[in-house]
Motif scaffolding. Structure first.
Motif, mmCIF file in Angstrom:
data_model
loop_
_atom_site.group_PDB
_atom_site.id
_atom_site.type_symbol
_atom_site.label_atom_id
_atom_site.label_comp_id
_atom_site.label_asym_id
_atom_site.label_seq_id
_atom_site.Cartn_x
_atom_site.Cartn_y
_atom_site.Cartn_z
ATOM 1 N N LEU A 156 0.896 -1.099 -0.118
ATOM 2 C CA LEU A 156 0.104 -0.041 -0.077
ATOM 3 C C LEU A 156 0.843 1.295 -0.010
ATOM 4 C CD1 LEU A 156 -2.806 -1.005 2.403
ATOM 5 C CD2 LEU A 156 -3.100 -0.742 0.144
ATOM 6 N N ASN A 157 2.041 1.368 0.830
ATOM 7 C CA ASN A 157 2.731 2.404 0.594
ATOM 8 C C ASN A 157 3.578 2.506 -0.693
ATOM 9 O OD1 ASN A 157 2.571 3.094 3.548
ATOM 10 N ND2 ASN A 157 4.111 1.748 4.070
ATOM 11 N N ALA A 158 3.812 1.483 -1.336
ATOM 12 C CA ALA A 158 4.377 1.623 -2.562
ATOM 13 C C ALA A 158 3.595 2.199 -3.579
ATOM 14 C CB ALA A 158 4.794 0.219 -3.144
ATOM 15 N N VAL A 159 2.307 1.522 -3.437
ATOM 16 C CA VAL A 159 1.051 1.918 -4.346
ATOM 17 C C VAL A 159 1.045 3.790 -3.794
ATOM 18 C CG1 VAL A 159 -1.459 1.886 -5.031
ATOM 19 C CG2 VAL A 159 0.242 -0.288 -4.615
ATOM 20 N N SER A 160 0.841 4.110 -2.741
ATOM 21 C CA SER A 160 0.799 5.397 -2.583
ATOM 22 C C SER A 160 1.839 6.303 -3.166
ATOM 23 C CB SER A 160 0.429 5.535 -1.089
ATOM 24 O OG SER A 160 0.275 6.951 -0.671
ATOM 25 N N ARG A 161 3.177 5.785 -2.842
ATOM 26 C CA ARG A 161 4.046 6.523 -3.612
ATOM 27 C C ARG A 161 4.097 6.664 -4.919
ATOM 28 N NH1 ARG A 161 7.119 4.137 0.505
ATOM 29 N NH2 ARG A 161 7.587 2.295 -0.754
ATOM 30 N N VAL A 162 3.582 5.661 -5.886
ATOM 31 C CA VAL A 162 3.508 5.748 -7.046
ATOM 32 C C VAL A 162 2.545 6.687 -7.459
ATOM 33 C CG1 VAL A 162 2.814 4.403 -9.171
ATOM 34 C CG2 VAL A 162 4.590 3.480 -7.403
ATOM 35 N N ALA A 163 1.186 6.559 -6.831
ATOM 36 C CA ALA A 163 0.195 7.508 -7.109
ATOM 37 C C ALA A 163 0.543 9.109 -6.932
ATOM 38 C CB ALA A 163 -1.019 7.168 -6.110
ATOM 39 N N SER A 164 1.524 9.411 -5.762
ATOM 40 C CA SER A 164 2.080 10.650 -5.547
ATOM 41 C C SER A 164 2.752 11.131 -6.583
ATOM 42 C CB SER A 164 2.502 10.695 -4.149
ATOM 43 O OG SER A 164 1.736 10.287 -3.196
ATOM 44 N N VAL A 165 3.448 10.147 -7.159
ATOM 45 C CA VAL A 165 4.486 10.674 -8.604
ATOM 46 C C VAL A 165 3.530 10.762 -9.721
ATOM 47 C CG1 VAL A 165 6.033 9.872 -9.735
ATOM 48 C CG2 VAL A 165 6.382 9.347 -7.484
ATOM 49 N N VAL A 166 2.567 10.089 -9.783
ATOM 50 C CA VAL A 166 1.786 10.103 -10.963
ATOM 51 C C VAL A 166 1.100 11.778 -10.945
ATOM 52 C CG1 VAL A 166 -0.281 9.516 -12.179
ATOM 53 C CG2 VAL A 166 1.514 7.924 -11.597
ATOM 54 N N VAL A 167 0.496 11.839 -9.839
ATOM 55 C CA VAL A 167 -0.157 13.123 -9.422
ATOM 56 C C VAL A 167 0.736 14.344 -9.640
ATOM 57 C CG1 VAL A 167 -1.319 14.774 -7.874
ATOM 58 C CG2 VAL A 167 -1.882 12.286 -8.074
ATOM 59 N N ALA A 168 1.932 14.466 -9.226
ATOM 60 C CA ALA A 168 2.987 15.155 -9.284
ATOM 61 C C ALA A 168 3.167 15.608 -10.728
ATOM 62 C CB ALA A 168 4.212 15.043 -8.763
ATOM 63 N N ILE A 169 3.350 14.479 -11.628
ATOM 64 C CA ILE A 169 3.773 14.460 -12.998
ATOM 65 C C ILE A 169 2.796 15.339 -13.687
ATOM 66 C CG2 ILE A 169 4.079 13.388 -15.038
ATOM 67 C CD1 ILE A 169 5.877 11.450 -13.274
ATOM 68 N N VAL A 170 1.434 14.819 -13.329
ATOM 69 C CA VAL A 170 0.112 15.453 -14.034
ATOM 70 C C VAL A 170 0.194 16.905 -13.721
ATOM 71 C CG1 VAL A 170 -2.189 15.469 -14.188
ATOM 72 C CG2 VAL A 170 -0.962 13.331 -14.242
ATOM 73 N N GLY A 171 0.171 17.354 -12.433
ATOM 74 C CA GLY A 171 0.328 18.644 -12.218
ATOM 75 C C GLY A 171 1.388 19.401 -12.791
ATOM 76 N N ILE A 172 2.702 19.034 -12.925
ATOM 77 C CA ILE A 172 3.664 19.695 -13.337
ATOM 78 C C ILE A 172 3.521 19.759 -14.763
ATOM 79 C CG2 ILE A 172 6.104 19.671 -14.185
ATOM 80 C CD1 ILE A 172 6.783 18.179 -11.341
ATOM 81 N N LEU A 173 2.841 18.646 -15.631
ATOM 82 C CA LEU A 173 2.598 18.928 -17.015
ATOM 83 C C LEU A 173 1.506 20.006 -17.201
ATOM 84 C CD1 LEU A 173 2.958 15.243 -18.261
ATOM 85 C CD2 LEU A 173 4.729 17.201 -18.430
ATOM 86 N N THR A 174 0.475 20.088 -16.370
ATOM 87 C CA THR A 174 -0.541 20.992 -16.661
ATOM 88 C C THR A 174 0.115 22.232 -16.379
ATOM 89 O OG1 THR A 174 -1.902 19.335 -15.818
ATOM 90 C CG2 THR A 174 -2.713 21.701 -15.634
ATOM 91 N N ILE A 175 0.623 22.516 -15.129
ATOM 92 C CA ILE A 175 1.383 23.856 -15.291
ATOM 93 C C ILE A 175 2.151 24.334 -16.142
ATOM 94 C CG2 ILE A 175 3.079 25.205 -13.489
ATOM 95 C CD1 ILE A 175 2.072 23.548 -11.309
ATOM 96 N N THR A 176 2.967 23.347 -16.974
ATOM 97 C CA THR A 176 3.834 23.773 -17.989
ATOM 98 C C THR A 176 3.070 24.170 -19.197
ATOM 99 O OG1 THR A 176 5.381 22.202 -17.211
ATOM 100 C CG2 THR A 176 5.539 22.726 -19.478
ATOM 101 N N VAL A 177 1.891 23.255 -19.452
ATOM 102 C CA VAL A 177 1.003 23.902 -20.665
ATOM 103 C C VAL A 177 0.505 25.109 -20.492
ATOM 104 C CG1 VAL A 177 -1.072 23.211 -21.978
ATOM 105 C CG2 VAL A 177 0.776 21.230 -21.408
ATOM 106 N N MET A 178 -0.030 25.407 -19.226
ATOM 107 C CA MET A 178 -0.478 26.893 -19.032
ATOM 108 C C MET A 178 0.140 27.710 -19.109
ATOM 109 S SD MET A 178 -3.438 25.602 -15.886
ATOM 110 C CE MET A 178 -4.004 27.158 -15.860
ATOM 111 N N LEU A 179 1.565 27.771 -18.743
ATOM 112 C CA LEU A 179 2.512 28.711 -18.767
ATOM 113 C C LEU A 179 2.858 28.940 -20.470
ATOM 114 C CD1 LEU A 179 4.908 27.872 -15.739
ATOM 115 C CD2 LEU A 179 3.228 29.790 -15.917
#
Length: 376
Positions: A156-179
């Motif tokens: 569960l901890n590993a899955v949570s970390r992977v989910a956090s990384v995915v959320v961070a990547i999606v957030g960074i890509l969204t910010i990049t596109v908007m900028l």
């Protein structure tokens, strides 16, 4: 009357002291509150910084597509899709061989253990004394899976970390596109609020900022690509296993300032020693030393010719500060941001010198003449 006057004079002083104390107290509370707020959203701020740096690095590519008739929104999305494809390919190039090799090792593990502990094996003496094979035979597949994968909490901890990384990547890509899409509009709005020389200075500072930051990021990626390609060619010549994976690893680690290239060289040299012997290890060691000398003294001067040249001390301090604030991500962000702020500081000092040189010098004896009056 004098006592009343003193009391009236003390009254304003007391009220002024109270007012200043209240202002200072509220200011300190506001600063502390902002500090706690920024600490609370530290992760979001890191995302914004990464998106900002990526947007600056990708802006020339988007502008290139625009000059060829593509609108800004499709151009930004197309460039971002290309970046995602490149990153995905690099990850798969490293992950697939590792996973394949791991699965092969797990499947062959029973035979490897049996051959090592059987008569004639290197560890047969342990089998004679402790009965290792008999003990290992009692281990069920479920226990092996638990040892390799972990318990439910670990999963569960590993899955949570992977989910956090995915959320961070999606957030960074969204910010990049908007900028990429909204950044030029915001910059034009800022310039439209200025006029005259202030506008010219803002344009000059903005261009230098984009050139230094974007140039550093693009230059680092270009050097990383050169390091990966040359390493791949050398690994192919020496027939070292998994040359694609090792070349991608070299390219990725070469992005890390100060120590990344050294770590990559040590890993590849050790693998060369273990698979090809002393000769391959020495050849790889000489290759990486030669390449680092060439990169540091020739390639960097060519690639970073139009960017701000930072001293090794500034790079080292920036990397330390970045590592203490945001780990490896902070190290990667520290150098381009340091280059950008160095450019801003240099431009600010240059503009101050220009302003001082444009100020008319005081006229000698001008004030005494005006003081004499018309009847002098």
């Amino acid at each position: 009357m004098s006592q009343n006057n003193r009391q009236q004079a003390q009254g304003p002083r007391t009220s002024e002291l109270i007012r200043r104390t209240a202002v200072i107290t509220l200011t300190v509370i506001g600063i502390v509150g902002l500090a706690f707020f920024f600490v609370a959203i530290k992760e979001i701020l890191v995302w914004i910084l990464i998106g900002f740096v990526l947007a600056i690095a990708l802006a020339p590519s988007v502008a290139w597509l625009q000059r060829r008739g593509l609108r800004r929104v499709p151009a930004a999305l197309l460039i971002l899709l290309a970046v995602v494809a490149i990153i995905t390919g690099a990850v798969l190039a490293v992950a697939i061989p590792v996973l394949t090799q791991t699965s092969e090792f797990v499947l062959n593990l029973p035979e490897i253990v049996r051959s090592v502990f059987s008569p004639g094996g290197e560890l047969h003496f342990l089998e004679v004394r402790f009965g290792v094979l008999e003990r290992l035979a009692r281990i069920t597949p479920a226990q092996v899976a638990q040892i390799l994968v972990g318990n439910q909490t670990t999963i569960l901890n590993a899955v949570s970390r992977v989910a956090s990384v995915v959320v961070a990547i999606v957030g960074i890509l969204t910010i990049t596109v908007m900028l990429l899409i909204e950044g030029p509009k915001a910059w034009k709005a800022i310039l439209s609020s200025l006029s005259g020389k202030e506008r010219d200075w803002a344009v000059r500072i903005g261009n230098n900022f984009l050139r230094s930051t974007g140039g550093y990021v693009n230059g680092t990626l270009a050097l990383s690509l050169v390091a990966g390609v040359t390493s791949y060619v050398m690994l192919r010549i020496l027939s070292v296993p998994y040359p694609e994976t090792l070349a991608v690893l070299v390219a990725i680690l070469d992005i890390i300032p100060l120590v990344g290239a050294t770590i990559a060289a040590l890993i590849v040299v050790l693998i060369g020693l273990s698979t090809g012997g002393i000769t391959d290890g020495v050849v790889l060691l000489v290759f990486f030393i030669t390449y680092q000398l060439l990169e540091n003294n020739v390639l960097q001067n060519l690639v970073y010719a139009k960017t701000v040249a930072l001293s090794p001390l500034v790079v080292f301090i920036a990397a330390l500060v970045g590592a203490s604030l945001a780990g490896l991500v902070g190290v990667l962000l520290a150098i381009p941001l340091a280059s950008a702020f160095w450019s801003l500081g240099r431009d600010y000092l240059a503009l101050r010198r220009e302003r001082q040189s444009e100020e008319p010098p005081p006229k000698a004896g001008g004030e005494p003449k005006a003081a004499q009056g018309p009847g002098a």
